[in-house]
Scaffold this active site. Structure first.
Site, PDB file in Angstrom:
ATOM      1  N   GLU A  94       0.872  -1.181   0.000  1.00 51.74           N
ATOM      2  CA  GLU A  94       0.000   0.000   0.000  1.00 51.74           C
ATOM      3  C   GLU A  94       0.901   1.220   0.000  1.00 51.74           C
ATOM      4  O   GLU A  94       1.827   1.318   0.822  1.00 51.74           O
ATOM      5  CB  GLU A  94      -0.909   0.015   1.238  1.00 51.74           C
ATOM      6  N   ASN A 124      -4.382   5.174  -1.942  1.00 53.16           N
ATOM      7  CA  ASN A 124      -5.551   5.777  -1.288  1.00 53.16           C
ATOM      8  C   ASN A 124      -6.043   6.963  -2.108  1.00 53.16           C
ATOM      9  O   ASN A 124      -5.237   7.774  -2.572  1.00 53.16           O
ATOM     10  CB  ASN A 124      -5.175   6.264   0.111  1.00 53.16           C
ATOM     11  N   GLU A 172      -8.059   2.485  -2.957  1.00 55.69           N
ATOM     12  CA  GLU A 172      -8.759   2.382  -1.671  1.00 55.69           C
ATOM     13  C   GLU A 172      -9.563   3.644  -1.463  1.00 55.69           C
ATOM     14  O   GLU A 172      -9.018   4.752  -1.520  1.00 55.69           O
ATOM     15  CB  GLU A 172      -7.744   2.215  -0.535  1.00 55.69           C
ATOM     16  N   ASP A 214     -11.918   1.133   2.275  1.00 56.98           N
ATOM     17  CA  ASP A 214     -10.905   1.260   3.332  1.00 56.98           C
ATOM     18  C   ASP A 214     -11.555   1.636   4.659  1.00 56.98           C
ATOM     19  O   ASP A 214     -12.651   2.198   4.679  1.00 56.98           O
ATOM     20  CB  ASP A 214      -9.916   2.359   2.915  1.00 56.98           C
ATOM     21  N   GLU A 249      -6.157  -4.511   8.593  1.00 52.44           N
ATOM     22  CA  GLU A 249      -4.993  -3.630   8.752  1.00 52.44           C
ATOM     23  C   GLU A 249      -4.720  -3.402  10.232  1.00 52.44           C
ATOM     24  O   GLU A 249      -5.601  -3.613  11.070  1.00 52.44           O
ATOM     25  CB  GLU A 249      -5.186  -2.314   7.990  1.00 52.44           C
TER      26      GLU A 249
HETATM   27  P1  C2E Z   1      -4.927   4.003   5.781  1.00 51.12           P
HETATM   28  O1  C2E Z   1      -5.128   3.975   4.318  1.00 51.12           O
HETATM   29  O2  C2E Z   1      -5.891   3.278   6.620  1.00 51.12           O
HETATM   30  O3  C2E Z   1      -3.443   3.502   6.020  1.00 51.12           O
HETATM   31  C1  C2E Z   1      -3.055   2.726   7.073  1.00 51.12           C
HETATM   32  C2  C2E Z   1      -2.454   3.560   8.145  1.00 51.12           C
HETATM   33  O4  C2E Z   1      -2.230   2.737   9.269  1.00 51.12           O
HETATM   34  C3  C2E Z   1      -1.095   4.113   7.793  1.00 51.12           C
HETATM   35  O5  C2E Z   1      -0.937   5.341   8.468  1.00 51.12           O
HETATM   36  C4  C2E Z   1      -0.164   3.100   8.394  1.00 51.12           C
HETATM   37  O6  C2E Z   1       1.119   3.609   8.659  1.00 51.12           O
HETATM   38  C5  C2E Z   1      -0.893   2.777   9.655  1.00 51.12           C
HETATM   39  N1  C2E Z   1      -0.578   1.451  10.160  1.00 51.12           N
HETATM   40  C6  C2E Z   1      -0.220   0.391   9.450  1.00 51.12           C
HETATM   41  N2  C2E Z   1      -0.016  -0.660  10.253  1.00 51.12           N
HETATM   42  C7  C2E Z   1      -0.262  -0.251  11.500  1.00 51.12           C
HETATM   43  C8  C2E Z   1      -0.224  -0.879  12.789  1.00 51.12           C
HETATM   44  O7  C2E Z   1       0.089  -2.050  12.927  1.00 51.12           O
HETATM   45  N3  C2E Z   1      -0.564  -0.123  13.854  1.00 51.12           N
HETATM   46  C9  C2E Z   1      -0.899   1.159  13.725  1.00 51.12           C
HETATM   47  N4  C2E Z   1      -1.194   1.842  14.810  1.00 51.12           N
HETATM   48  N5  C2E Z   1      -0.966   1.801  12.543  1.00 51.12           N
HETATM   49  C10 C2E Z   1      -0.652   1.084  11.435  1.00 51.12           C
HETATM   50  P2  C2E Z   1      -0.405   6.596   7.721  1.00 51.12           P
HETATM   51  O8  C2E Z   1       0.670   6.269   6.750  1.00 51.12           O
HETATM   52  O9  C2E Z   1      -0.115   7.610   8.768  1.00 51.12           O
HETATM   53  O10 C2E Z   1      -1.661   7.027   6.872  1.00 51.12           O
HETATM   54  C11 C2E Z   1      -2.809   7.479   7.480  1.00 51.12           C
HETATM   55  C12 C2E Z   1      -3.905   7.659   6.507  1.00 51.12           C
HETATM   56  O11 C2E Z   1      -3.612   8.703   5.586  1.00 51.12           O
HETATM   57  C13 C2E Z   1      -4.119   6.446   5.637  1.00 51.12           C
HETATM   58  O12 C2E Z   1      -4.884   5.500   6.312  1.00 51.12           O
HETATM   59  C14 C2E Z   1      -4.850   7.036   4.461  1.00 51.12           C
HETATM   60  O13 C2E Z   1      -6.233   7.122   4.733  1.00 51.12           O
HETATM   61  C15 C2E Z   1      -4.265   8.412   4.389  1.00 51.12           C
HETATM   62  N6  C2E Z   1      -3.315   8.478   3.274  1.00 51.12           N
HETATM   63  C16 C2E Z   1      -2.043   8.045   3.214  1.00 51.12           C
HETATM   64  N7  C2E Z   1      -1.511   8.298   1.999  1.00 51.12           N
HETATM   65  C17 C2E Z   1      -2.477   8.873   1.271  1.00 51.12           C
HETATM   66  C18 C2E Z   1      -2.568   9.372  -0.085  1.00 51.12           C
HETATM   67  O14 C2E Z   1      -1.642   9.302  -0.885  1.00 51.12           O
HETATM   68  N8  C2E Z   1      -3.761   9.900  -0.479  1.00 51.12           N
HETATM   69  C19 C2E Z   1      -4.831   9.976   0.368  1.00 51.12           C
HETATM   70  N9  C2E Z   1      -5.963  10.522  -0.086  1.00 51.12           N
HETATM   71  N10 C2E Z   1      -4.785   9.528   1.632  1.00 51.12           N
HETATM   72  C20 C2E Z   1      -3.625   8.979   2.078  1.00 51.12           C
HETATM   73 MG    MG Z   2      -7.173   1.992   6.417  1.00 52.85          MG
HETATM   74 MG    MG Z   3      -5.591   2.710   2.974  1.00 52.99          MG
END
Ligand code: C2E
Ligand code: MG
Ligand code: MG
Length: 549
Positions: free
Chosen positions: A312, A367, A399, A429, A486
């Site tokens: 992802e 995403n 997603e 998602d 996730e």
């Molecule tokens: P998401 O799509 O639900 O991505 C999963 C988030 O959970 C990611 O946070 C990831 O680092 C975190 N995560 C993964 N495994 C674990 C775990 O075991 N424990 C915990 N506590 N967290 C875990 P991240 O990278 O901070 O991203 C947060 C959200 O930001 C993402 O949630 C997604 O909704 C959004 N996002 C990230 N990149 C993009 C993008 O390029 N475009 C858009 N529109 N949204 C994005």
């Molecule tokens: Mg998610």
């Molecule tokens: Mg996601």
């Protein structure tokens, strides 16, 4: 007739009116003089005429007769002029009144407008200070008003604004002033007993409650909520109304960020929050063209085999001043300032370039923001990016979060369908956090459901989370939708999850999201890289070859 607050007094035009009155008096004077002369000359000429008619004397004196006729003409002329002047003055007064109303009041709601609120609020504050009263400045903003407009048309939006103004005034009574500053933004300024801010708080709570009641429009029930920011000035404070309203505005944004439909009192710390926010905005505007936003990759694992199924892409901001910034901070800001599409497209291009070097069996998930899904051309744009990168659509998964489903469902449906027709897969998602209904889930052709990490992380400690995870898995089975869990952080959660069935998973147990070069190094060790994949074959003319170990 437009609503004109009783405290709104004439503030200009006194000189003009004085001039008009003076002219009135002169005209009236001329007419009176003519009447007096008429009486004088008439007193002599008329008896002479009567005597001449009785044959008792000569005819009237010719000179006096002429003077009498001239007098009669003057009286008629003077009277007509007086009447004309009076109606001219009345018309002018009406026009002045209308110009004043146009200049000071908002035509839709008849509240004060942005231009007049400052001076009127200053006046009100000065009067309140003389009486020893404190003054509260309140900024109000309807929540998600754009959606009311988009979904029901501008006439519905106007009806909602008019009704909101009526309700705000009704709650306020005659105590303060109400202004509409433009769009869905209102300001209220009201005096209150010093040292008793709870009076203001109760009143603003009343406003929030009143505006939240449904508004009937053409057989529809329109609903909205309102967020309020309050700043107060006690007697002796020197700040201008504009400065106080600015602080109330900062508090109002704070209320919005904390969930809307609430009030917040201004606190000085909020000003630094606003400063940080504008630094973020400026940084994002600079950072997008400068290539500071980069993809990180998180492994997605087939839980049964333990093999990597794909990655992802998660955005990160390599900010020169703030360091590596999380998407939870910058994505909402990029959405608000209208840069999300440009940022996301650039990230997807980079990710496709990176993923072209991976083993072709590995998928890439990206995403997509709800804001991007509002663009009817989104599917075409994405497919163009895929063609340019010569990336097989079947390896791409997008997603979308549940919040997309509350937007224009017909548009989302057609977008998802056209992407699927091209072979792109679509997952829902963060499932479980957004209250989507079963019928929505069935009507949209998703390929996969991702259980939100908050439930998976708490699987062992929280009974409710475990129940929700099991229910989502059962739902997925019922609808024939595969599941990704996730947020798998440790072996215990993994062991528990595996009892529930066979699905994909991701989480810190398998490693943190990593930048492209670390991902490549990891894949190289696992012999999951192709050779020399850097540029798209459209430019190079050949498919990259699988790397020999
Ligand atoms: P998401 O799509 O639900 O991505 C999963 C988030 O959970 C990611 O946070 C990831 O680092 C975190 N995560 C993964 N495994 C674990 C775990 O075991 N424990 C915990 N506590 N967290 C875990 P991240 O990278 O901070 O991203 C947060 C959200 O930001 C993402 O949630 C997604 O909704 C959004 N996002 C990230 N990149 C993009 C993008 O390029 N475009 C858009 N529109 N949204 C994005
Ligand atoms: Mg998610
Ligand atoms: Mg996601």
């Amino acid at each position: 007739m437009a609503f004109a607050p009783k405290w709104l007094k004439w503030s200009s035009g006194n000189d003009d009116r004085l001039g008009n009155t003076r002219r009135d008096v002169i005209t009236l004077g001329v007419a009176l003089a003519a009447i007096l002369l008429f009486v004088g000359t008439g007193g002599q000429v008329l008896p002479q005429i009567v005597r001449a008619m009785e044959g008792r004397g000569l005819g009237p004196d010719r000179l006096l007769t002429n003077a009498l006729l001239l007098n009669i003409a003057l009286i008629i002329f003077g009277w007509r002029r007086y009447r004309e002047l009076t109606s001219e003055v009345a018309e002018r007064r009406k026009a002045e009144e209308q110009a004043r109303i146009l200049a000071e009041l908002d035509p839709l709601t008849s509240c004060l407008n942005r231009r007049s609120v400052g001076p009127e609020a200053d006046k009100l504050a000065a009067q309140a200070a003389e009486r020893g009263e404190a003054v509260a400045f309140v900024m109000l903003d309807l929540d998600k008003f754009k959606q009311v407009n988009d979904a029901n048309g501008h006439a519905a939006g106007d009806a909602m604004l008019r009704e909101s103004a009526v309700r705000i005034r009704a709650v306020l009574g005659h105590d303060g002033l109400v202004a509409r500053l433009g769009g869905d933004e209102f300001a209220v300024v009201l005096p209150y007993p010093p040292g008793q801010p709870e009076v203001v708080e109760r009143l603003v709570e009343g406003l929030i409650e009143a505006v939240a009641k449904p508004v009937a429009f053409n057989g529809l029930e329109l609903e909205t909520t309102i967020s309020a920011g309050i700043c107060r000035s006690e007697p002796g404070d020197q700040a201008t109304a504009q400065a106080m309203l600015h602080k109330a505005d900062i508090a109002m944004y704070h209320a919005k960020r904390n969930g809307r439909n609430r009030l917040a009192w201004f606190e000085p710390s909020m000003e630094s929050e606003v400063r940080f926010r504008s630094e973020l905005e400026a940084g994002i505007r600079r950072g997008v063209p400068a290539g500071e936003f980069v993809p990180y990759y998180e492994k997605q694992i087939d839980l049964d085999s333990g093999q990597i199924a794909g990655f992802e892409m998660l955005a990160r901001w390599n900010s020169p001043t703030l360091g590596v910034v999380s998407p939870d901070i910058f994505i909402p800001v990029a959405e608000e300032i209208g840069l999300i599409a440009e940022m996301s497209e650039s990230l997807i291009r980079q990710a496709l370039r990176d993923a072209r070097g991976w083993d072709p069996k590995l998928t890439l998930s990206v995403n997509i923001s709800p804001v991007q899904l509002r663009d009817p051309w989104f599917a075409q744009k994405l497919l163009k990016i895929l063609v340019e990168a010569n990336f097989p659509p079947s390896r791409l998964e997008i997603e979308v979060t549940e919040s997309c489903l509350h937007e224009n469902i017909a548009l989302v449906h057609s977008l998802i369908t056209s992407l699927k027709n091209q072979g792109v897969t679509v997952s829902l998602d963060d499932f479980g956090t957004g209250y989507s209904s079963l019928s929505q889930l069935r009507s949209l052709p998703f390929d996969r459901i991702k259980i939100d990490r908050s439930f998976v992380m708490n699987l062992l400690d929280d009974k409710d989370s475990a129940t929700i995870v099991q229910a989502i898995i059962a739902l997925g089975e019922g609808l024939g939708l595969p599941i990704t869990a996730e947020g798998i952080e440790n072996e215990e959660v993994l062991t528990e999850l595996r009892k529930y069935g066979n699905f994909k998973g991701q989480g810190y147990l398998y490693g943190f999201p990593l930048p492209a070069e670390c991902t490549v190094a990891e894949l190289a060790q696992l012999d999951l890289l192709l050779e020399a994949p850097e540029s798209a074959p459209a430019e190079q003319g050949a498919e990259p070859q699988r790397r020999t170990a």
